[in-house]
Enzyme design. Structure first.
Site, PDB file in Angstrom:
ATOM      1  N   HIS A  24       6.882   5.260   4.174  1.00 17.19           N
ATOM      2  CA  HIS A  24       7.670   6.048   3.212  1.00 17.19           C
ATOM      3  C   HIS A  24       8.599   6.994   3.972  1.00 17.19           C
ATOM      4  O   HIS A  24       8.161   8.019   4.490  1.00 17.19           O
ATOM      5  CB  HIS A  24       6.705   6.858   2.335  1.00 17.19           C
ATOM      6  N   HIS A  26      12.802   8.708   4.080  1.00 17.93           N
ATOM      7  CA  HIS A  26      14.153   8.869   3.516  1.00 17.93           C
ATOM      8  C   HIS A  26      15.128   8.955   4.678  1.00 17.93           C
ATOM      9  O   HIS A  26      15.060   9.903   5.470  1.00 17.93           O
ATOM     10  CB  HIS A  26      14.233  10.146   2.676  1.00 17.93           C
ATOM     11  N   LYS A 112      10.582   1.527  -6.140  1.00 15.76           N
ATOM     12  CA  LYS A 112      10.077   2.898  -6.164  1.00 15.76           C
ATOM     13  C   LYS A 112      10.303   3.534  -7.518  1.00 15.76           C
ATOM     14  O   LYS A 112      11.421   3.524  -8.038  1.00 15.76           O
ATOM     15  CB  LYS A 112      10.809   3.712  -5.086  1.00 15.76           C
ATOM     16  N   HIS A 149       5.893   7.534  -7.199  1.00 12.53           N
ATOM     17  CA  HIS A 149       5.875   8.987  -7.113  1.00 12.53           C
ATOM     18  C   HIS A 149       5.044   9.396  -8.320  1.00 12.53           C
ATOM     19  O   HIS A 149       5.552   9.483  -9.433  1.00 12.53           O
ATOM     20  CB  HIS A 149       7.298   9.559  -7.163  1.00 12.53           C
ATOM     21  N   HIS A 191       2.393   9.565  -1.092  1.00 19.80           N
ATOM     22  CA  HIS A 191       2.146  10.974  -0.715  1.00 19.80           C
ATOM     23  C   HIS A 191       1.047  11.653  -1.537  1.00 19.80           C
ATOM     24  O   HIS A 191       1.298  12.584  -2.298  1.00 19.80           O
ATOM     25  CB  HIS A 191       3.437  11.801  -0.746  1.00 19.80           C
ATOM     26  N   ASP A 263       7.049  10.485   4.363  1.00 24.11           N
ATOM     27  CA  ASP A 263       7.943  11.123   3.376  1.00 24.11           C
ATOM     28  C   ASP A 263       8.913  12.073   4.081  1.00 24.11           C
ATOM     29  O   ASP A 263       9.318  13.088   3.518  1.00 24.11           O
ATOM     30  CB  ASP A 263       7.156  11.860   2.284  1.00 24.11           C
TER      31      ASP A 263
HETATM   32  C1  NCD Z   1      12.312  13.604  -1.410  1.00 25.70           C
HETATM   33  C2  NCD Z   1      13.802  13.637  -1.046  1.00 25.70           C
HETATM   34  O1  NCD Z   1      14.300  14.697  -0.672  1.00 25.70           O
HETATM   35  O2  NCD Z   1      14.431  12.577  -1.117  1.00 25.70           O
HETATM   36  N1  NCD Z   1      11.810  14.930  -1.514  1.00 25.70           N
HETATM   37  C3  NCD Z   1      10.531  15.315  -1.452  1.00 25.70           C
HETATM   38  O3  NCD Z   1      10.264  16.491  -1.703  1.00 25.70           O
HETATM   39  N2  NCD Z   1       9.575  14.496  -1.090  1.00 25.70           N
HETATM   40  C4  NCD Z   1      12.150  12.853  -2.666  1.00 25.70           C
HETATM   41  C5  NCD Z   1      10.732  12.502  -2.946  1.00 25.70           C
HETATM   42  O4  NCD Z   1      10.163  11.655  -2.266  1.00 25.70           O
HETATM   43  O5  NCD Z   1      10.174  13.078  -3.880  1.00 25.70           O
HETATM   44 ZN    ZN Z   2       9.748  10.550  -0.652  1.00 17.84          ZN
END
Ligand code: NCD
Ligand code: ZN
Length: 361
Positions: A24, A26, A112, A149, A191, A263
Site C-alpha cells: 500500500h 501513494h 481500492k 479503506h 492499514h 501507506d
Molecule cells: C492518504 C493520502 O494522502 O493519499 N492519506 C492518509 O492519511 N492515509 C489517503 C489514504 O490512504 O487514506
Molecule cells: Zn493510503
C-alpha cells in the site's frame, strides 16, 4: 558482527531478507512522484500503488499511463509498480474484466475503496461499498482483490461518526455483510488501526480470502502523540495505546494473512503544516528500517521476512522478490526534507533516532 540468516541468534546485528513488498503506497504524480518514488524503489521490490490521484485512476488505460510515469522516475532501478483502480462510480464490470486480463503487459492487481469524503481525493467514492453490487460481483468472479479503506464516517442519518470509531464501525457493521454477500471475493483490510480490526482479522483472516495490512505508524505511535504532531495526521487516525498493543501482538503472531503496507503518503510541507493539515505520512524513507526495529522490539525478527517480503506477494499471486536487502543495526536519523523540482519540501517520518539502517550493497 553476527550474520543472521537462519534467525536462530538472540542478538542480531544484521538481517538479510528478500526485498520487501509494499502492499500500500501513494506515489502521487508529476514533480512529487519524481522526488519521492526513489525512496520506495530503493527498499521495495514491488509495491501496490494506490489510485487516489487527481483525477483518480479508473481505467486500465489510465493505469498503464500512470505506470509509465512511475517507471520513468529517477532511481527506479528494478522496482515494479503494481497498479490498482479507484472504486468510483465510473468503474464498470466490463472494465474490471478487462483489467484482470490486462493489456500491454500491465494488469490491475486490486480495486481500492475509499468511503466518500473520508480521506485525500476520496470525493468520488460510494457512500456504502455494498452499493457497488455489479462491480463487486465481477471482481469476485475474476478474482480481483478489493482493497478496503475500512472506515465509516457518516451514520445512516448523515451524522458524523467519531473519527476514532470509524474503523470499528466498519469492522462491526460493514465487513461482515461484505464477506457474507461475496463469499469468494478476495479482501484486504488496509492499514489496520484498531484493536477491534486486529481481533476481527485474527479470528476471520485467511490467506486467500481476507488479509490485513499494517503500517509503521500504527505500530509505533499513540493518539496522545499524534494529536499534538501534525506529521502524524493520518487516516485512519492513530488510536490508543491498547490499539497499538493489539496490532503489535497481531504482527508478532506471524500470521500468513497479515503483512506490510506502509501507506506512505507524501504531502507538501506547506499543506501538511497548514491549519487544516493534510492526512498522510511520508514514511517510505524509513519504513523498512522502522518495521525491522519494531520486530526486534517484539523479539520477532524471525517473522520479519514473511511479513515484509513473502505474504504480501503471495496474496497477489506473485513470487517474492529474487533480490535481497540487508539491514544493519546502526543508529541514524533523517534530518532533511525531500525537495521536489518545484521547490516544495516533503517531510519524512523518522526525525527520531532509527536503530536499523539499510546497508548499501
Ligand atoms: C492518504 C493520502 O494522502 O493519499 N492519506 C492518509 O492519511 N492515509 C489517503 C489514504 O490512504 O487514506
Ligand atoms: Zn493510503
Amino acid at each position: 558482527m553476527l550474520y543472521l540468516t537462519g534467525y536462530t541468534f538472540c542478538v542480531s546485528e544484521q538481517v538479510t531478507i528478500k526485498k520487501p513488498f509494499d502492499a500500500h503506497v501513494h506515489l502521487r504524480r508529476g514533480a512529487m512522484l519524481r522526488a519521492i518514488t526513489r525512496y520506495t524503489a530503493e527498499r521495495f521490490g514491488h509495491a501496490i500503488v494506490m489510485p487516489n490521484t487527481d483525477p483518480p485512476i479508473e481505467t486500465l488505460d489510465a493505469a498503464i499511463v500512470y505506470q509509465q510515469e512511475i517507471l520513468a522516475a529517477p532511481g527506479i532501478g528494478n522496482f515494479e509498480p503494481l497498479m490498482t483502480l479507484d472504486l468510483t462510480k465510473n468503474v464498470t464490470p466490463a472494465e474490471i474484466e478487462r483489467s484482470a486480463v490486462g493489456s500491454e503487459g500491465v494488469k490491475i492487481y486490486g480495486v481500492k475503496y475509499y468511503p466518500w469524503g473520508a480521506t485525500t481525493n476520496s470525493q468520488w467514492g460510494y457512500r456504502d461499498i455494498l452499493e457497488a453490487k455489479e462491480v463487486l460481483k465481477e471482481m469476485e468472479r475474476v478474482g480481483m482483490p478489493l482493497l478496503l479503506h475500512g472506515e465509516v464516517h457518516l451514520d445512516e442519518h448523515d451524522a458524523a461518526v467519531d473519527p476514532y470509531k470509524g474503523e470499528q464501525s466498519f469492522v462491526r457493521d460493514v465487513l461482515p455483510r461484505l464477506l457474507e454477500a461475496y463469499p469468494k471475493l478476495k479482501i484486504s483490510l488496509e492499514h489496520v488501526s484498531s484493536g477491534e480490526a486486529a481481533d476481527f482479522l485474527e479470528k476471520n483472516g485467511n490467506e486467500g480470502r481476507l488479509v490485513g495490512t499494517v503500517t509503521v505508524h500504527h505500530l509505533l505511535y499513540t493518539r496522545e502523540e499524534a494529536e499534538t504532531e501534525p506529521m502524524l495526521k493520518v487516516k485512519p487516525l492513530i488510536k490508543n495505546s491498547s490499539d497499538k498493543e493489539k496490532i503489535r501482538a497481531l504482527v508478532k503472531k506471524g500470521l500468513p494473512f497479515i503483512f506490510a503496507g506502509t501507506d506512505s503518503a507524501p504531502h507538501p510541507e506547506s499543506k501538511k503544516l497548514s491549519p487544516t493539515g493534510a492526512y498522510g505520512i511520508f514514511s517510505a524513507p524509513a519504513a523498512v528500517e522502522l518495521y525491522t526495529q519494531i520486530f526486534e522490539e517484539l523479539d520477532a525478527l524471525d517473522k520479519l521476512e514473511n511479513f515484509l517480503s513473502v505474504y504480501g506477494p503471495k496474496f497477489y499471486g506473485l513470487e517474492p522478490s529474487e533480490e535481497t536487502i540487508t539491514l544493519q543495526k546502526k543508529d541514524w536519523q533523517i534530518t532533511e526534507a525531500v525537495t521536489t523540482e518545484d521547490g516544495e519540501k516533503v517531510l519524512p517520518l523518522g526525525n527520531e533516532t532509527i536503530h536499523w539502517q539499510v546497508k548499501n550493497n
